[in-house]
Design a protein around this motif. Structure first.
Motif, PDB file in Angstrom:
ATOM      1  N   ASP A  75     -15.126   4.973  60.584  1.00 19.92           N
ATOM      2  CA  ASP A  75     -14.554   5.401  62.321  1.00 19.92           C
ATOM      3  C   ASP A  75     -13.294   5.759  62.163  1.00 19.92           C
ATOM      4  O   ASP A  75     -13.108   6.077  63.165  1.00 19.92           O
ATOM      5  N   GLU A  79     -12.123   8.653  64.903  1.00 17.76           N
ATOM      6  CA  GLU A  79     -11.200   7.708  65.719  1.00 17.76           C
ATOM      7  C   GLU A  79      -9.486   8.668  65.432  1.00 17.76           C
ATOM      8  O   GLU A  79      -9.286   9.877  67.032  1.00 17.76           O
ATOM      9  N   THR A  82     -10.787  12.662  67.151  1.00 16.64           N
ATOM     10  CA  THR A  82     -10.678  12.555  68.486  1.00 16.64           C
ATOM     11  C   THR A  82      -9.873  12.693  68.521  1.00 16.64           C
ATOM     12  O   THR A  82      -9.319  13.505  69.958  1.00 16.64           O
ATOM     13  N   LEU A  83      -8.592  11.962  68.480  1.00 15.81           N
ATOM     14  CA  LEU A  83      -6.927  11.924  68.959  1.00 15.81           C
ATOM     15  C   LEU A  83      -6.178  13.431  68.260  1.00 15.81           C
ATOM     16  O   LEU A  83      -5.718  13.629  69.483  1.00 15.81           O
ATOM     17  N   ARG A 104      -4.789   2.276  60.573  1.00 18.82           N
ATOM     18  CA  ARG A 104      -5.128   1.987  61.558  1.00 18.82           C
ATOM     19  C   ARG A 104      -6.247   0.103  61.491  1.00 18.82           C
ATOM     20  O   ARG A 104      -6.083  -0.637  62.046  1.00 18.82           O
ATOM     21  N   VAL A 144      -3.665   4.965  68.688  1.00 19.43           N
ATOM     22  CA  VAL A 144      -4.663   3.370  68.308  1.00 19.43           C
ATOM     23  C   VAL A 144      -4.078   2.250  68.719  1.00 19.43           C
ATOM     24  O   VAL A 144      -5.217   1.660  69.529  1.00 19.43           O
ATOM     25  N   ARG A 147      -5.311   1.739  72.052  1.00 18.79           N
ATOM     26  CA  ARG A 147      -6.451   1.095  72.897  1.00 18.79           C
ATOM     27  C   ARG A 147      -7.204  -0.128  72.209  1.00 18.79           C
ATOM     28  O   ARG A 147      -7.813  -0.970  72.638  1.00 18.79           O
TER      29      ARG A 147
END
Length: 156
Positions: A75, A79, A82-83, A104, A144, A147
């Protein structure tokens, strides 16, 4: 007795070794790393204090945090990709990958305030990685944290 920064550094070392020794039993990796931590000196692994004495509960905490961060690595990597699509996990230095995964996990699991997790991760990057790593780590973890702050409790 170790302080929270030393426990986090030990968790980072465990997490790094879990990644490097993927074929080994995680319990063995955790035991090997946490038992040898007190024998390390500042040249091997600079803790806040020189060779801090870790209590069994502190070793267990570092191992648990690392194991939980390792369990959520897919995960985390998704993430971060994607970033920063130009820097997928396979292109990141191994220590950066471990720092990012650890911080994270701390943010998403609510183990510490996001600012603390980010500040500690940046310090780890300054100590253990390249000169560009602190900014990279800070930028990704700030996203992160944004979000997580904007997510409902079930989405974090």
């Amino acid at each position: 007795m170790a302080n929270p920064t030393d426990i986090r550094r030990l968790a980072l070392l465990v997490l790094y070794q879990l990644d490097a020794r993927a074929e080994d039993d995680p319990a063995d990796v955790i035991a090997d790393v946490t038992e040898s931590a007190e024998e390390m000196d500042a040249e091997d692994w600079p803790f806040t204090e020189e060779s801090p004495e870790f209590r069994p509960a502190e070793r267990e905490k570092a191992g648990r945090i690392a194991l939980d961060a390792h369990a959520s690595r897919d995960d985390a990597d998704a993430e971060f990709e994607t970033l920063a699509p130009e820097w997928p996990a396979r292109r990141q230095p191994a220590v950066d990958r471990a720092i990012l995964r650890l911080a994270r996990h701390e943010i998403v699991a609510g183990l510490v305030p996001p600012g603390v997790a980010i500040d500690e991760a940046v310090e780890l990057a300054k100590t253990f990685s390249t000169e560009n790593s602190p900014a990279f780590v800070n930028g990704l973890l700030a996203k992160v944290a944004e979000r997580v702050a904007g997510a409902s409790p079930s989405e974090a």
